[in-house]
Structures are given as structure tokens and as C-alpha cells.
Design an enzyme around this catalytic site. Structure first.
Site, PDB file in Angstrom:
ATOM      1  CG  HIS A 163       6.032   0.350  -0.369  1.00  0.00           C
ATOM      2  ND1 HIS A 163       5.411   0.191   0.709  1.00  0.00           N
ATOM      3  CD2 HIS A 163       5.128  -0.170  -1.339  1.00  0.00           C
ATOM      4  CE1 HIS A 163       4.095  -0.220   0.542  1.00  0.00           C
ATOM      5  NE2 HIS A 163       4.027  -0.593  -0.701  1.00  0.00           N
ATOM      6  CB  THR A 179      -3.219   4.518  -9.934  1.00  0.00           C
ATOM      7  OG1 THR A 179      -3.422   3.049  -9.136  1.00  0.00           O
ATOM      8  CG2 THR A 179      -3.562   5.319  -8.993  1.00  0.00           C
ATOM      9  CE  LYS A 203       0.932   1.658   3.184  1.00  0.00           C
ATOM     10  NZ  LYS A 203       0.013   1.093   2.372  1.00  0.00           N
ATOM     11  CG  ASP A 255       4.327  -1.935 -11.115  1.00  0.00           C
ATOM     12  OD1 ASP A 255       3.237  -2.308 -11.105  1.00  0.00           O
ATOM     13  OD2 ASP A 255       5.141  -2.943 -11.568  1.00  0.00           O
ATOM     14  CE  LYS A 299      -0.508   1.102  -6.507  1.00  0.00           C
ATOM     15  NZ  LYS A 299       0.010   0.735  -8.011  1.00  0.00           N
ATOM     16  CG  PHE A 340      -4.319  -0.278  -0.509  1.00  0.00           C
ATOM     17  CD1 PHE A 340      -3.581  -1.211  -1.535  1.00  0.00           C
ATOM     18  CD2 PHE A 340      -3.614   0.657  -0.102  1.00  0.00           C
ATOM     19  CE1 PHE A 340      -2.567  -0.478  -2.046  1.00  0.00           C
ATOM     20  CE2 PHE A 340      -2.610   1.332  -0.530  1.00  0.00           C
ATOM     21  CZ  PHE A 340      -1.933   0.629  -1.914  1.00  0.00           C
TER      22      PHE A 340
HETATM   23  O1  LIG Z   1      -1.850  -0.838 -11.452  1.00  0.00           O
HETATM   24  P1  LIG Z   1      -2.397   0.193 -10.495  1.00  0.00           P
HETATM   25  O2  LIG Z   1      -3.986   0.853 -11.237  1.00  0.00           O
HETATM   26  O3  LIG Z   1      -1.668   1.435 -10.116  1.00  0.00           O
HETATM   27  O4  LIG Z   1      -3.069  -0.367  -9.277  1.00  0.00           O
HETATM   28  P2  LIG Z   1      -2.936  -1.987  -9.017  1.00  0.00           P
HETATM   29  O5  LIG Z   1      -3.530  -2.185  -7.600  1.00  0.00           O
HETATM   30  O6  LIG Z   1      -3.025  -3.137  -9.753  1.00  0.00           O
HETATM   31  O7  LIG Z   1      -1.265  -1.780  -8.322  1.00  0.00           O
HETATM   32  P3  LIG Z   1      -0.033  -2.871  -8.590  1.00  0.00           P
HETATM   33  O8  LIG Z   1      -0.051  -3.261 -10.371  1.00  0.00           O
HETATM   34  O9  LIG Z   1       0.996  -1.776  -8.477  1.00  0.00           O
HETATM   35  O10 LIG Z   1      -0.218  -3.804  -7.958  1.00  0.00           O
HETATM   36  C1  LIG Z   1       0.360  -4.032  -6.656  1.00  0.00           C
HETATM   37  C2  LIG Z   1      -0.146  -5.189  -5.858  1.00  0.00           C
HETATM   38  O11 LIG Z   1       0.419  -5.063  -4.508  1.00  0.00           O
HETATM   39  C3  LIG Z   1      -0.388  -4.418  -3.642  1.00  0.00           C
HETATM   40  N1  LIG Z   1       0.145  -3.220  -3.055  1.00  0.00           N
HETATM   41  C4  LIG Z   1       0.678  -2.252  -3.753  1.00  0.00           C
HETATM   42  N2  LIG Z   1       0.932  -1.377  -2.504  1.00  0.00           N
HETATM   43  C5  LIG Z   1       0.531  -1.836  -1.542  1.00  0.00           C
HETATM   44  C6  LIG Z   1       0.667  -1.417  -0.165  1.00  0.00           C
HETATM   45  O12 LIG Z   1       1.189   0.085   0.064  1.00  0.00           O
HETATM   46  N3  LIG Z   1       0.287  -1.946   0.748  1.00  0.00           N
HETATM   47  C7  LIG Z   1      -0.310  -3.172   0.492  1.00  0.00           C
HETATM   48  N4  LIG Z   1      -0.438  -3.613  -0.852  1.00  0.00           N
HETATM   49  C8  LIG Z   1       0.003  -2.977  -1.707  1.00  0.00           C
HETATM   50  C9  LIG Z   1      -1.941  -4.053  -4.599  1.00  0.00           C
HETATM   51  O13 LIG Z   1      -3.065  -4.207  -3.570  1.00  0.00           O
HETATM   52  C10 LIG Z   1      -1.895  -4.982  -5.579  1.00  0.00           C
HETATM   53  O14 LIG Z   1      -2.226  -6.049  -5.371  1.00  0.00           O
END
Ligand SMILES: O=P(O)(O)OP(=O)(O)OP(=O)(O)OC[C@H]1O[C@@H](n2cnc3c(O)ncnc32)[C@H](O)[C@@H]1O
Length: 218
Positions: A203, A6, A198, A60, A11, A177
Site C-alpha cells: 500500500h 511521522t 514489501k 495515514d 514508514k 513493523f
Molecule cells: O501517525 P504516525 O506518527 O505516522 O504513525 P502511526 O504508526 O501512529 O501510524 P498511523 O496513525 O498511520 O497508524 C497506522 C497503524 O497501522 C500500522 N501500519 C501502518 N502501515 C503499516 C505497514 O506498512 N505494515 C504494518 N502495519 C502498518 C501501524 O503500525 C499503526 O498501528
């Protein structure tokens, strides 16, 4: 040693609470366009496994707003970077005011694990946990997790899904975040919770707990 693939440090912080044997790998795998998280994570896991050459987890996740048919969902990262979290929150709340509905939403997370080996059961259908989440939706308190496997493609991938339901509120809190400040679960936004609080309801926490059980036996 599992490589948690990631670009998102938030995460990884959460994952470390469940997995001692984990290292963060900042590899930018291809995010395919799909309406659901599972295929995106599975594709990423296969690509990451080919790159890393050892066990990988791809995470994801996304925010699915009820009144928007699940938008931004798989596009959550793009929407965060373009519109921004506060504006997504504003739009969801404004729509709810107009319709008289509560601005409900859910966070979903799918972890895709790949280590180049097969898995015992490989059903075709992928369950992201939203059915169980919906069953619990009345009080906005539901969390759920599921596991599944898909073996379409050359390398088997096992999926672990988690969901948490809540509502969209004005931003509160400094922790977490992404969309955490605008997502309230059981009276607190995820940004007002400690990482452990959290993880206990989130999730990602649900998906990680299910994965950790599987990995301990593997
Ligand atoms: O793909 P990677 O590199 O893992 O990192 P990313 O931040 O782009 O991750 P995603 O493609 O999974 O996008 C998920 C979106 O949802 C948000 N997100 C994911 N998990 C979250 C959480 O636990 N709390 C708040 N926002 C979250 C995150 O900030 C992204 O804008």
C-alpha cells in the site's frame, strides 16, 4: 526537501527508497476522527505544513479486515497499542473459522502532500484505491494506487493512495513493523519480505511510487 511527518520509523525507512530529498519530522499533528484515511491525512498535512513551513507529506495507514467491515481501519494504531497485533490476528482467524470464510484484509495508505501551492485538478471525491483493490481481490494479490486532490479548507492538499490485498495468518517473519507479521500477500507475510520486496507490492509502496512521479514533475 520534503518533510515526512511521522512518529513511525518504519514508514520513513520505506519512504527513503522512493524519495532522496526527504527528512523525517517527528511532529504529532492532530489525528481527527473519521471513517476514512483521506480526511485524517489531509487535516494532518495542513497542520504540519503550518508547523514546518515547507513541503510536507503525512502518511495515514491502516489494516482493513473484510469480515469486520474494515475494522480496525483508521483505528489501527489505537488497536495495535491496546489489543496488540497477535490478538487482532487471532480474532480475525477465529471468526473466519466460524464462518468458513478466508480471513481477507487489505492495507491502505494515504499520503497527503501540502506545499502551500494549488494543484491543477481538484475533484471533490476522494478515491482511496479500494475499488480497484476489490476488483483484484479474488486471488488476494491485488495492489493498486490512485491520486486525488481535495481543496476543501484553506490550503490545497494532494492525496496519493495505495492498497494491497491479502489474508490474515499466524504471525511469521521478523521484518517490517506493525501488522506485517500477520498479513500474507502472495504466499509471504510482509514481515518475511525485504524492504524492497514489501515496497514493490505494498500500500505504501504504491502510494509512494505515484507520489514520486508527481513530485519529479513538480
Ligand atoms: O501517525 P504516525 O506518527 O505516522 O504513525 P502511526 O504508526 O501512529 O501510524 P498511523 O496513525 O498511520 O497508524 C497506522 C497503524 O497501522 C500500522 N501500519 C501502518 N502501515 C503499516 C505497514 O506498512 N505494515 C504494518 N502495519 C502498518 C501501524 O503500525 C499503526 O498501528
Amino acid at each position: 526537501m520534503i518533510s515526512y511527518v511521522t512518529t513511525n520509523d518504519g514508514k520513513v525507512r520505506e519512504a527513503r527508497e522512493y524519495l532522496a530529498d526527504v527528512r523525517a519530522v517527528d511532529f504529532d499533528y492532530t489525528e481527527i476522527q473519521a471513517a476514512e484515511l483521506g480526511p485524517i491525512a489531509a487535516h494532518g498535512a495542513r497542520e504540519a505544513f503550518a508547523h514546518v513551513g515547507g513541503p510536507v507529506l503525512v502518511d495515514d495507514a491502516g489494516l482493513f479486515v473484510d469480515g469486520f467491515d474494515g475494522f480496525p481501519g483508521p483505528y489501527s494504531a489505537y488497536v495495535e497499542h491496546t489489543l496488540g497485533v497477535d490478538r487482532v490476528g487471532d480474532i480475525a482467524r477465529r471468526r473466519a473459522e466460524e464462518t468458513g470464510e478466508t480471513p481477507r484484509a487489505q492495507f491502505r495508505c494515504v499520503l497527503a502532500y501540502c506545499d502551500g501551492e494549488g494543484f491543477a485538478a481538484t475533484p471533490d471525491a476522494v478515491d482511496y484505491g479500494d475499488r480497484r483493490g476489490h476488483d483484484l481481490s479474488a486471488e488476494d494479490r491485488g495492489t493498486a494506487s490512485t491520486t486525488d486532490s481535495i481543496d476543501a479548507g484553506d490550503v490545497p492538499v494532494k492525496l496519493f493512495a495505495g492498497v494491497v490485498r491479502g489474508r490474515i495468518v499466524e504471525p511469521r517473519g521478523e521484518g517490517g513493523f506493525g501488522y506485517d507479521p500477520v498479513f500474507e500477500h502472495d504466499g509471504s507475510t510482509l514481515a518475511e519480505m525485504s524492504a524492497a520486496e514489501k515496497n514493490a507490492i505494498s500500500h505504501r509502496g504504491r502510494a509512494l511510487a505515484t507520489f514520486a512521479e508527481f513530485y519529479a514533475e513538480r
